[in-house]
Design a protein around this motif. Sequence first.
Motif: not given
Length: 228
Positions: A214-222
């Motif tokens: 979930f954290v990686e999903f939010l961090e990788n948003l572009s």
Amino acid sequence: MKVIVYVEGKSDKLAMESLLKDLIENQQFQGITIQFFAAKGSDNQRGGDAKKELLEVIPKKAINVLKNNPDSIVAVIPDLYPPNKGFPHKTYQELKAGIIAKFNQELTQKGLNDQRLIERFKVFCFKYDLETLVLASETQLKTRLGLRKDQNFPISWTIPVEDQNHDQPPSRIVERLFKEYNKTYQKTVDSTLILGKANYQDLAERCPQCFKPFVEFLENLSLPQEDL
């Protein structure tokens, strides 16, 4: 871009906003808005109807959001506990499959066949509930309980912390911990205060099964290229 994340209750919303404050602000600076919404305005006892609403009602709402806002993404992050709420499930994989099936069913009923809608609907979970992150925040939890850093907790739990089970979910362990010190665990207040002082990246490493994705999903948003 707007990212809407649905969680079960008010405590989940407040705790996530507090824990992920820096991440949310960093993405806002990049033009990406992340907002958390509770399926229920107040918390019911250990999930209760809030989880059922997240599993059964929010997929319908998500379709409308995604249709009306082409640059939006909708994510849902329910508790894995209690099992079999809404439909049979005991694992994250079963929970995810059931929610996506509900989403696809709603698409069919609305006569929609748009792969872009499906791609913008994301499913995560707390394994087994939000208190997994509270247990993973050992230093902050000790501070809240009034323990010194070198003191041991009076009870133990399974490590890795996401390896608890449905018979002994993290929420029950946290409640027992507070009771040991003649305190009552107030989910909305205590989880927000504890997680607000924790580092979300540290917790992602301690909870790699469900919280880290979930954290990686939010961090990788572009933003899409045409928006840059």
